[in-house]
Write a protein that holds these residues in place. Sequence first.
Motif, PDB file in Angstrom:
ATOM      1  N   ASP A  81       0.838  -1.193   0.000  1.00 29.94           N
ATOM      2  CA  ASP A  81       0.000   0.000   0.000  1.00 29.94           C
ATOM      3  C   ASP A  81       0.877   1.248   0.000  1.00 29.94           C
ATOM      4  O   ASP A  81       1.971   1.247   0.560  1.00 29.94           O
ATOM      5  CB  ASP A  81      -0.900   0.014   1.244  1.00 29.94           C
ATOM      6  N   CYS A  82       0.374   2.284  -0.627  1.00 30.49           N
ATOM      7  CA  CYS A  82       0.979   3.617  -0.536  1.00 30.49           C
ATOM      8  C   CYS A  82       0.586   4.163   0.832  1.00 30.49           C
ATOM      9  O   CYS A  82      -0.603   4.194   1.175  1.00 30.49           O
ATOM     10  CB  CYS A  82       0.426   4.495  -1.661  1.00 30.49           C
ATOM     11  N   THR A  83       1.574   4.590   1.630  1.00 27.13           N
ATOM     12  CA  THR A  83       1.234   5.029   2.993  1.00 27.13           C
ATOM     13  C   THR A  83       0.721   6.469   3.027  1.00 27.13           C
ATOM     14  O   THR A  83       0.371   6.964   4.088  1.00 27.13           O
ATOM     15  CB  THR A  83       2.434   4.873   3.953  1.00 27.13           C
ATOM     16  N   ILE A  84       0.659   7.117   1.877  1.00 29.71           N
ATOM     17  CA  ILE A  84       0.025   8.447   1.853  1.00 29.71           C
ATOM     18  C   ILE A  84      -1.486   8.285   1.718  1.00 29.71           C
ATOM     19  O   ILE A  84      -2.252   8.844   2.492  1.00 29.71           O
ATOM     20  CB  ILE A  84       0.599   9.331   0.725  1.00 29.71           C
ATOM     21  N   CYS A  85      -1.932   7.464   0.743  1.00 24.30           N
ATOM     22  CA  CYS A  85      -3.384   7.337   0.502  1.00 24.30           C
ATOM     23  C   CYS A  85      -3.951   6.011   1.015  1.00 24.30           C
ATOM     24  O   CYS A  85      -5.168   5.822   1.029  1.00 24.30           O
ATOM     25  CB  CYS A  85      -3.689   7.483  -0.982  1.00 24.30           C
ATOM     26  N   MET A  86      -3.075   5.098   1.450  1.00 22.79           N
ATOM     27  CA  MET A  86      -3.479   3.790   1.988  1.00 22.79           C
ATOM     28  C   MET A  86      -4.098   2.860   0.941  1.00 22.79           C
ATOM     29  O   MET A  86      -4.677   1.832   1.305  1.00 22.79           O
ATOM     30  CB  MET A  86      -4.449   3.945   3.188  1.00 22.79           C
TER      31      MET A  86
ATOM     32  N   PRO B  89      -4.684   2.894  -8.840  1.00 24.85           N
ATOM     33  CA  PRO B  89      -4.493   4.346  -8.855  1.00 24.85           C
ATOM     34  C   PRO B  89      -4.426   4.936  -7.451  1.00 24.85           C
ATOM     35  O   PRO B  89      -4.842   4.313  -6.484  1.00 24.85           O
ATOM     36  CB  PRO B  89      -5.734   4.847  -9.607  1.00 24.85           C
ATOM     37  N   SER B  90      -3.921   6.153  -7.381  1.00 29.11           N
ATOM     38  CA  SER B  90      -3.873   6.894  -6.127  1.00 29.11           C
ATOM     39  C   SER B  90      -5.277   7.098  -5.583  1.00 29.11           C
ATOM     40  O   SER B  90      -6.211   7.365  -6.328  1.00 29.11           O
ATOM     41  CB  SER B  90      -3.241   8.265  -6.380  1.00 29.11           C
ATOM     42  N   GLY B  91      -5.429   6.969  -4.290  1.00 32.64           N
ATOM     43  CA  GLY B  91      -6.720   7.215  -3.666  1.00 32.64           C
ATOM     44  C   GLY B  91      -6.851   8.637  -3.174  1.00 32.64           C
ATOM     45  O   GLY B  91      -7.839   8.975  -2.533  1.00 32.64           O
TER      46      GLY B  91
ATOM     47  N   TYR C 205       5.744   5.439  -3.466  1.00 36.85           N
ATOM     48  CA  TYR C 205       4.435   6.101  -3.347  1.00 36.85           C
ATOM     49  C   TYR C 205       3.855   6.301  -4.731  1.00 36.85           C
ATOM     50  O   TYR C 205       4.590   6.319  -5.726  1.00 36.85           O
ATOM     51  CB  TYR C 205       4.578   7.487  -2.684  1.00 36.85           C
ATOM     52  N   HIS C 206       2.529   6.525  -4.769  1.00 37.81           N
ATOM     53  CA  HIS C 206       1.949   7.020  -6.009  1.00 37.81           C
ATOM     54  C   HIS C 206       2.560   8.386  -6.319  1.00 37.81           C
ATOM     55  O   HIS C 206       2.669   9.236  -5.412  1.00 37.81           O
ATOM     56  CB  HIS C 206       0.433   7.213  -5.875  1.00 37.81           C
ATOM     57  N   LEU C 207       2.913   8.598  -7.559  1.00 40.18           N
ATOM     58  CA  LEU C 207       3.409   9.916  -7.953  1.00 40.18           C
ATOM     59  C   LEU C 207       2.378  10.987  -7.581  1.00 40.18           C
ATOM     60  O   LEU C 207       2.713  12.053  -7.056  1.00 40.18           O
ATOM     61  CB  LEU C 207       3.676   9.929  -9.464  1.00 40.18           C
ATOM     62  N   GLN C 208       1.125  10.682  -7.853  1.00 38.64           N
ATOM     63  CA  GLN C 208       0.060  11.658  -7.588  1.00 38.64           C
ATOM     64  C   GLN C 208      -0.024  12.011  -6.102  1.00 38.64           C
ATOM     65  O   GLN C 208      -0.290  13.152  -5.742  1.00 38.64           O
ATOM     66  CB  GLN C 208      -1.266  11.080  -8.079  1.00 38.64           C
ATOM     67  N   CYS C 209       0.220  11.027  -5.241  1.00 38.29           N
ATOM     68  CA  CYS C 209       0.188  11.285  -3.800  1.00 38.29           C
ATOM     69  C   CYS C 209       1.344  12.190  -3.378  1.00 38.29           C
ATOM     70  O   CYS C 209       1.166  13.091  -2.557  1.00 38.29           O
ATOM     71  CB  CYS C 209       0.247   9.966  -3.035  1.00 38.29           C
ATOM     72  N   LEU C 210       2.520  11.962  -3.958  1.00 35.93           N
ATOM     73  CA  LEU C 210       3.669  12.807  -3.625  1.00 35.93           C
ATOM     74  C   LEU C 210       3.445  14.240  -4.110  1.00 35.93           C
ATOM     75  O   LEU C 210       3.798  15.199  -3.416  1.00 35.93           O
ATOM     76  CB  LEU C 210       4.950  12.233  -4.247  1.00 35.93           C
TER      77      LEU C 210
HETATM   78 ZN    ZN Z   1      -1.025   6.844  -2.776  1.00 35.43          ZN
END
Ligand code: ZN
Length: 235
Positions: free
Chosen positions: A25-30, A36-38, A63-68
């Motif tokens: 999991d991406c720890t920014i959006c979980m 895709p980024s959440g 991370y998702h690029l979008q989340c960063l």
């Molecule tokens: Zn993310």
Amino acid sequence: ARKGKTPEEVVKRYLQKVRNSPEEDCTICMETLLGPSGYKGPGVASVSRAESVGRLAQCGHLYHLQCLVAMYNNGNKDGSLQCPTCKTIYGVKTGNQPPGKMEYHVIPHSLPGYPDCKTIRIIYNIPPGIQGSEHPNPRKPFTARGFPRHCYLPDNEKGRKVLRLLLVAWDRRLIFSVGTSSTTGESDTVIWNEVHHKTEFGSNLTGHGFPDSGYLANVLEELKAQGITEDEEQQ
Ligand code: ZN
Ligand code: NAD
Ligand code: ZN
């Protein structure tokens, strides 16, 4: 450095491409890195492919690029990025300390715990003003209580090193911030940022005084967490 760079370009400078995303999991959006980024909210429109994933070059966290990009847009957009997992700093971190003055001099007295040396006194002075776009409530006034604030360091080798790094922190606007004081509860006021200072000279009634044998080591760690270390003095 940030001139002309879009947030996506800034973020990509610190990333390596990831060909096959892992099942993490991406720890920014979980959300999973396979999808895709959440992240929902402002500041994501500029990213082209919602599914793309990046690896931070130094620490390796993914991370998702979008989340960063969203995280970057929610900060002060100074061209730097901090890994939300391990706090590794990419670029030069700066803060939102309002304009003011930092001065210091040596006073011929010893601090409790440092009987063999004199004392460095730092004087910070910040006047009240109007918040900028980098502050919580742009265009609203902010107050500045208890200035000038006096702070103390032993005038020995380690104390002088801390002073040199505090001068760097001041230039990067990392000593103070604008927000809500945890001591007084007042909002829209100048507050200490995450680097502790000793504001009591001969006693320790507030917990911000001497003796405190761990203080210099602690403050060096806090400066490091802001990206300020001894190595930078050469730069
Ligand atoms: Zn993310
Ligand atoms: P804060 O209370 O939001 O705390 C932020 C950080 O500063 C915390 O880590 C806290 O431990 C540290 N801190 C709190 N009091 C400190 C102190 N006396 N010396 C050194 N570090 C301290 O931040 P703030 O509102 O900027 O700090 C409160 C302090 O500021 C007061 O204790 C006082 O020294 C000064 N102040 C003075 C007046 C005044 O009218 N004289 C008013 C407000 C604040
Ligand atoms: Zn990391």
